[in-house]
Design a protein around this motif. Structure first.
Motif, PDB file in Angstrom:
ATOM      1  N   THR A 154       0.837  -1.197   0.000  1.00 34.57           N
ATOM      2  CA  THR A 154       0.000   0.000   0.000  1.00 34.57           C
ATOM      3  C   THR A 154       0.870   1.244   0.000  1.00 34.57           C
ATOM      4  O   THR A 154       2.087   1.178   0.130  1.00 34.57           O
ATOM      5  N   GLY A 155       0.228   2.399  -0.112  1.00 31.99           N
ATOM      6  CA  GLY A 155       0.930   3.672  -0.060  1.00 31.99           C
ATOM      7  C   GLY A 155       1.559   3.929   1.292  1.00 31.99           C
ATOM      8  O   GLY A 155       2.472   4.748   1.416  1.00 31.99           O
ATOM      9  N   LEU A 156       1.095   3.220   2.318  1.00 34.46           N
ATOM     10  CA  LEU A 156       1.672   3.397   3.650  1.00 34.46           C
ATOM     11  C   LEU A 156       3.145   2.986   3.666  1.00 34.46           C
ATOM     12  O   LEU A 156       3.951   3.571   4.394  1.00 34.46           O
ATOM     13  N   THR A 157       3.507   2.022   2.838  1.00 36.89           N
ATOM     14  CA  THR A 157       4.903   1.611   2.727  1.00 36.89           C
ATOM     15  C   THR A 157       5.759   2.796   2.292  1.00 36.89           C
ATOM     16  O   THR A 157       6.805   3.069   2.870  1.00 36.89           O
ATOM     17  N   ALA A 158       5.284   3.518   1.275  1.00 31.42           N
ATOM     18  CA  ALA A 158       6.024   4.683   0.774  1.00 31.42           C
ATOM     19  C   ALA A 158       6.086   5.788   1.826  1.00 31.42           C
ATOM     20  O   ALA A 158       7.104   6.473   1.953  1.00 31.42           O
ATOM     21  N   VAL A 159       5.014   5.964   2.590  1.00 33.76           N
ATOM     22  CA  VAL A 159       5.002   6.995   3.634  1.00 33.76           C
ATOM     23  C   VAL A 159       6.034   6.669   4.711  1.00 33.76           C
ATOM     24  O   VAL A 159       6.795   7.537   5.149  1.00 33.76           O
ATOM     25  N   ILE A 160       6.072   5.422   5.140  1.00 35.39           N
ATOM     26  CA  ILE A 160       7.039   5.003   6.167  1.00 35.39           C
ATOM     27  C   ILE A 160       8.466   5.175   5.648  1.00 35.39           C
ATOM     28  O   ILE A 160       9.343   5.680   6.357  1.00 35.39           O
TER      29      ILE A 160
END
Length: 196
Positions: A154-160
């Motif tokens: 998910t985009g959360l991977t990129a945010v982290i």
């Protein structure tokens, strides 16, 4: 050794297996007086070691931010460089995004993926903003496949990852001392496991 550790981690499906290989090789390379040290007893090695010992440092980009000049813009060298960077960036971005979409299972029957147009706009906008700040060319990074390999979807991977990159800004002396030979095995394994 880094290649063996990384391969073993991937073979046994150990979460973070790539990181363990990078950390091991980096730690071994930080010891001075060995044949694999990142700080050999030469002037460059001494300078790198002095910077490494700072651990925390932060440089402002005031010397390059906004230093845009269009003087002598109409020369053949500038247009060749511009065309080359455009060509390389478009090809690199296209290859990376389509490979990542394939790995993540986001590809469609037409060979594209959802949000493809927006992804190109983000990459292009980042390149323009980065250029005005005086940093090197911004590009979609193929190392995303390492995050996807570890289970990120998910985009959360990129945010982290973005947050970790922000934190790393303050530890540049440490992270700039990670030798290229520590990163190589992980990138080779990504290429072997996921040919584009």
């Amino acid at each position: 050794m880094g290649f063996i550790i990384t391969s073993y981690g991937l073979m046994k499906e150990i979460k973070g297996g790539m990181i363990y290989g990078i950390v091991f090789v980096t730690m071994i390379s930080w010891f001075r007086g060995t044949s694999v040290t990142y700080f050999p007893n030469i002037p460059l090695g001494e300078n790198n070691y002095k910077y490494f010992k700072k651990v925390v440092d932060f440089h402002l980009i005031k010397s390059t931010a906004g230093a845009v000049s269009f003087n002598n813009f109409n020369t053949s060298e500038v247009w060749v460089a511009l065309a080359t960077l455009f060509y390389v960036d478009v090809l690199a971005t296209t290859g990376t995004m389509h490979t990542m979409a394939k790995i993540g299972g986001f590809g469609n029957d037409q060979g594209g993926f959802e949000g493809e147009y927006l992804a190109y706009l983000v990459d292009a906008g980042s390149t323009v903003v980065g250029s005005t700040l005086g940093v090197s060319s911004i590009a979609t990074y193929v190392e995303s496949s390492a995050g996807m390999r570890e289970g990120g979807r998910t985009g959360l991977t990129a945010v982290i990852i973005g947050l970790y990159f922000f934190i790393s800004l303050f530890f540049i002396p440490l992270f700039s001392s990670v030798p290229p030979w520590a990163l190589g095995p992980s990138l080779v394994m990504v290429g072997v496991n996921h040919p584009g």
